[in-house]
Structure formats: C-alpha cells, structure tokens
Design a protein around this motif. Structure first.
Motif, PDB file in Angstrom:
ATOM      1  N   PRO A 123       9.007  13.721 -47.888  1.00  0.00           N
ATOM      2  CA  PRO A 123      10.005  14.893 -47.812  1.00  0.00           C
ATOM      3  C   PRO A 123      10.809  14.414 -46.527  1.00  0.00           C
ATOM      4  N   TRP A 124      10.560  13.417 -45.709  1.00  0.00           N
ATOM      5  CA  TRP A 124      11.448  13.051 -44.537  1.00  0.00           C
ATOM      6  C   TRP A 124      12.761  12.300 -45.171  1.00  0.00           C
ATOM      7  N   GLN A 125      12.786  11.672 -46.242  1.00  0.00           N
ATOM      8  CA  GLN A 125      13.941  11.084 -46.908  1.00  0.00           C
ATOM      9  C   GLN A 125      14.669  12.064 -47.945  1.00  0.00           C
ATOM     10  N   HIS A 126      13.739  12.949 -48.588  1.00  0.00           N
ATOM     11  CA  HIS A 126      14.262  13.788 -49.616  1.00  0.00           C
ATOM     12  C   HIS A 126      14.263  15.240 -49.198  1.00  0.00           C
ATOM     13  N   GLN A 127      15.408  15.918 -49.258  1.00  0.00           N
ATOM     14  CA  GLN A 127      15.283  17.483 -48.853  1.00  0.00           C
ATOM     15  C   GLN A 127      15.380  18.268 -50.166  1.00  0.00           C
ATOM     16  N   PRO A 128      14.877  19.347 -49.801  1.00  0.00           N
ATOM     17  CA  PRO A 128      15.106  20.259 -51.135  1.00  0.00           C
ATOM     18  C   PRO A 128      16.587  20.756 -51.062  1.00  0.00           C
ATOM     19  N   PRO A 129      17.155  20.904 -52.449  1.00  0.00           N
ATOM     20  CA  PRO A 129      18.518  21.266 -52.237  1.00  0.00           C
ATOM     21  C   PRO A 129      18.948  22.514 -51.479  1.00  0.00           C
ATOM     22  N   ASN A 130      19.760  22.643 -50.600  1.00  0.00           N
ATOM     23  CA  ASN A 130      20.213  23.749 -49.786  1.00  0.00           C
ATOM     24  C   ASN A 130      18.939  24.124 -48.967  1.00  0.00           C
ATOM     25  N   GLY A 131      17.986  23.336 -48.695  1.00  0.00           N
ATOM     26  CA  GLY A 131      16.711  23.978 -48.053  1.00  0.00           C
ATOM     27  C   GLY A 131      16.564  23.168 -46.784  1.00  0.00           C
ATOM     28  N   GLU A 132      15.530  23.390 -46.105  1.00  0.00           N
ATOM     29  CA  GLU A 132      15.232  22.912 -44.840  1.00  0.00           C
ATOM     30  C   GLU A 132      14.682  21.552 -44.602  1.00  0.00           C
ATOM     31  N   MET A 133      15.523  20.691 -43.837  1.00  0.00           N
ATOM     32  CA  MET A 133      15.292  19.449 -43.660  1.00  0.00           C
ATOM     33  C   MET A 133      13.727  19.348 -42.843  1.00  0.00           C
ATOM     34  N   MET A 134      12.901  18.347 -43.478  1.00  0.00           N
ATOM     35  CA  MET A 134      11.618  18.202 -42.809  1.00  0.00           C
ATOM     36  C   MET A 134      11.651  18.039 -41.336  1.00  0.00           C
ATOM     37  N   ALA A 135      12.591  17.297 -40.650  1.00  0.00           N
ATOM     38  CA  ALA A 135      12.879  17.205 -39.252  1.00  0.00           C
ATOM     39  C   ALA A 135      13.095  18.664 -38.681  1.00  0.00           C
ATOM     40  N   SER A 136      13.753  19.444 -39.307  1.00  0.00           N
ATOM     41  CA  SER A 136      13.792  20.654 -38.541  1.00  0.00           C
ATOM     42  C   SER A 136      12.609  21.604 -38.954  1.00  0.00           C
ATOM     43  N   PHE A 137      11.783  21.415 -39.640  1.00  0.00           N
ATOM     44  CA  PHE A 137      10.592  22.177 -39.958  1.00  0.00           C
ATOM     45  C   PHE A 137       9.652  21.673 -38.815  1.00  0.00           C
ATOM     46  N   VAL A 138       9.449  20.491 -38.801  1.00  0.00           N
ATOM     47  CA  VAL A 138       8.705  19.757 -37.568  1.00  0.00           C
ATOM     48  C   VAL A 138       9.057  20.099 -36.394  1.00  0.00           C
ATOM     49  N   SER A 139      10.374  20.147 -36.051  1.00  0.00           N
ATOM     50  CA  SER A 139      10.957  20.588 -34.632  1.00  0.00           C
ATOM     51  C   SER A 139      10.466  22.154 -34.287  1.00  0.00           C
ATOM     52  N   ARG A 140      10.798  23.053 -35.305  1.00  0.00           N
ATOM     53  CA  ARG A 140      10.536  24.301 -34.817  1.00  0.00           C
ATOM     54  C   ARG A 140       8.756  24.752 -34.560  1.00  0.00           C
ATOM     55  N   VAL A 141       8.076  24.129 -35.516  1.00  0.00           N
ATOM     56  CA  VAL A 141       6.490  24.133 -35.306  1.00  0.00           C
ATOM     57  C   VAL A 141       6.362  23.535 -33.969  1.00  0.00           C
ATOM     58  N   ASP A 142       6.663  22.213 -33.815  1.00  0.00           N
ATOM     59  CA  ASP A 142       6.449  21.638 -32.462  1.00  0.00           C
ATOM     60  C   ASP A 142       6.925  22.622 -31.261  1.00  0.00           C
ATOM     61  N   SER A 143       8.047  23.229 -31.377  1.00  0.00           N
ATOM     62  CA  SER A 143       8.416  24.221 -30.267  1.00  0.00           C
ATOM     63  C   SER A 143       7.262  25.356 -29.982  1.00  0.00           C
ATOM     64  N   TRP A 144       6.914  25.901 -31.101  1.00  0.00           N
ATOM     65  CA  TRP A 144       5.793  27.212 -31.326  1.00  0.00           C
ATOM     66  C   TRP A 144       4.689  26.329 -30.467  1.00  0.00           C
ATOM     67  N   TRP A 145       4.108  25.183 -30.903  1.00  0.00           N
ATOM     68  CA  TRP A 145       3.067  24.618 -30.342  1.00  0.00           C
ATOM     69  C   TRP A 145       3.296  24.261 -28.757  1.00  0.00           C
ATOM     70  N   GLN A 146       4.476  23.805 -28.408  1.00  0.00           N
ATOM     71  CA  GLN A 146       4.522  23.704 -26.987  1.00  0.00           C
ATOM     72  C   GLN A 146       4.796  24.761 -26.153  1.00  0.00           C
ATOM     73  N   ASP A 147       5.124  25.915 -26.761  1.00  0.00           N
ATOM     74  CA  ASP A 147       5.393  27.522 -26.054  1.00  0.00           C
ATOM     75  C   ASP A 147       3.827  27.809 -25.869  1.00  0.00           C
ATOM     76  N   TYR A 148       3.133  27.585 -26.902  1.00  0.00           N
ATOM     77  CA  TYR A 148       1.428  28.322 -26.755  1.00  0.00           C
ATOM     78  C   TYR A 148       0.939  27.396 -25.799  1.00  0.00           C
ATOM     79  N   CYS A 149       1.004  26.252 -25.738  1.00  0.00           N
ATOM     80  CA  CYS A 149       0.319  25.358 -24.752  1.00  0.00           C
ATOM     81  C   CYS A 149       0.887  25.284 -23.413  1.00  0.00           C
ATOM     82  N   ALA A 150       1.922  26.028 -22.975  1.00  0.00           N
ATOM     83  CA  ALA A 150       2.527  26.226 -21.734  1.00  0.00           C
ATOM     84  C   ALA A 150       1.509  26.601 -20.746  1.00  0.00           C
ATOM     85  N   ASP A 151       2.210  26.646 -19.750  1.00  0.00           N
ATOM     86  CA  ASP A 151       1.285  27.105 -18.420  1.00  0.00           C
ATOM     87  C   ASP A 151       0.929  28.340 -18.461  1.00  0.00           C
TER      88      ASP A 151
END
Length: 213
Positions: A123-151
C-alpha cells in the motif's frame, strides 16, 4: 514511543484498550469512509467484548457510526465522557470504498491505476484510486498517538476504532518496520477484537508501551 524497558521509575500509568467495531449491516464490503451502521449482532459483539472491563475513565471513538453509535450508548450506561476524533477514522479507499470485495477482485486491471491486489501487497506504493495515501493515513494516526501520549495524566481509556487504525498502532507498539507491510499481512483484527496496551510515563516524561496478552 517504544516497548523497551526503561530503567527510570514510572511516574504515571494507564491502560489503553483498542476495540474494533462489530459486524456491520453490509458484510463483505470494503468499508473505509463508508458510513455503514452495525448489525444487531455487531452491537451484541461489542457489549460482550467489554462486559468484564473495569475502571475505564474515558472513551474515544471514530466518528463513523459503526463505532460512534455503540460508544455513545456505552458511555451513557457507564457515565463516561466521550471524545470523537476524526483521526481515528478508517482509511479512505476512494473509488473502492463501499464496494464488495469480490467485485473489486474481479475488476479488470486498468493500466493507469493500481488493482486491489497491488494495494494489499504494497500500500505504500499503490494508492486506491482517488483514495487516501498510506503515508497520509499513517501521519494522522501518528498525530493522534502523539496527542494521546502528550504531557497529561495517563488514564484507562477505551478507544473504539477500525482494523486499519488498530493494526498500525500495534505496529508502533511492537516496533514493526514502518514503512512496511508486516502488520497488514501478519495481524488479524476480527470484529469486536479488544486489545490491551499498558502505558507508563517515566521520570523524563517519555511514554513506554507494552502489548498485554
């Protein structure tokens, strides 16, 4: 964030429960952004999966109805606050979203687009047509994780979300290679799966995570 042992004393601890939604009313479809509701069986699956949970302080849910409807009911029954977070939505599969898996597999491959087989293999090399890129999906879940583990104080939290989100969070906790496909191919998260992750914050403010079986 890592699951290696720290020599520092913990100054805060909590449990994160990751709960996948139950069976949907239209099984057999690729339900990413598609806002399909749970079946009656799916609602019962979630209630059974969580009946032994104790000391939950807080609940967070994906906004999609297959997560949010049950989470809202659960929080009302247990007098809990509920946060709804868009970052916990399933991946947007674009033109494939909401279609039956079988029809996607039977679809003739177009030269200008990837097939669903290409996507599942990498999925890192092949994107669903007109869909979300894997890098974008990972970035938003990472953002949630960082916020949850914040101070802030760690709590016992129930998170109602989707298979793709849970697989990626497990990959982070287990230090699986990212970018990579190991977590997608080697981890199965059935409907109403409940996964327990222990968290603690050390004296330097770093949060450590561990999968609990």
């Amino acid at each position: 964030m890592t699951n290696k042992k720290s020599a520092l004393m913990p100054v805060g601890e909590g449990i994160l429960y990751l709960l996948r939604h139950g069976e949907i009313r239209t099984p057999g479809i690729l339900a990413g952004k598609t806002n399909v509701s749970l079946s009656d069986v799916g609602m019962k699956q979630l209630s059974q999966a969580t009946e032994s949970l104790q000391d939950i302080n807080h609940c967070i849910s994906s906004p999609l109805i297959r997560c949010h409807a049950w989470a809202k009911e659960y929080c009302q029954q247990h007098n809990l606050s509920l946060d709804v977070d868009n970052q916990l939505q399933e991946m947007d599969f674009g033109d494939w979203d909401g279609q039956r898996y079988q029809s996607l597999w039977d679809m003739p491959k177009q030269a200008e687009t990837s097939s669903i087989g290409d996507f599942w293999q990498n999925p890192w090399q092949h994107q669903p047509p007109n869909g979300e890129m894997m890098a974008s999906f990972v970035s938003r879940v990472d953002s949630w994780w960082q916020d949850y583990c914040a101070d802030k104080p760690l709590q016992n939290t129930l998170v109602v979300t989707h298979a793709g989100v849970i697989k990626y969070l497990l990959a982070k906790v287990l230090n699986l290679p990212i970018p990579g496909t190991v977590h997608m191919a080697s981890i199965d998260v059935p409907y109403a799966s409940l996964i327990k992750i222990s968290l603690y914050r050390d004296e330097l403010g770093k949060v450590w995570s561990k999968l609990v079986l």
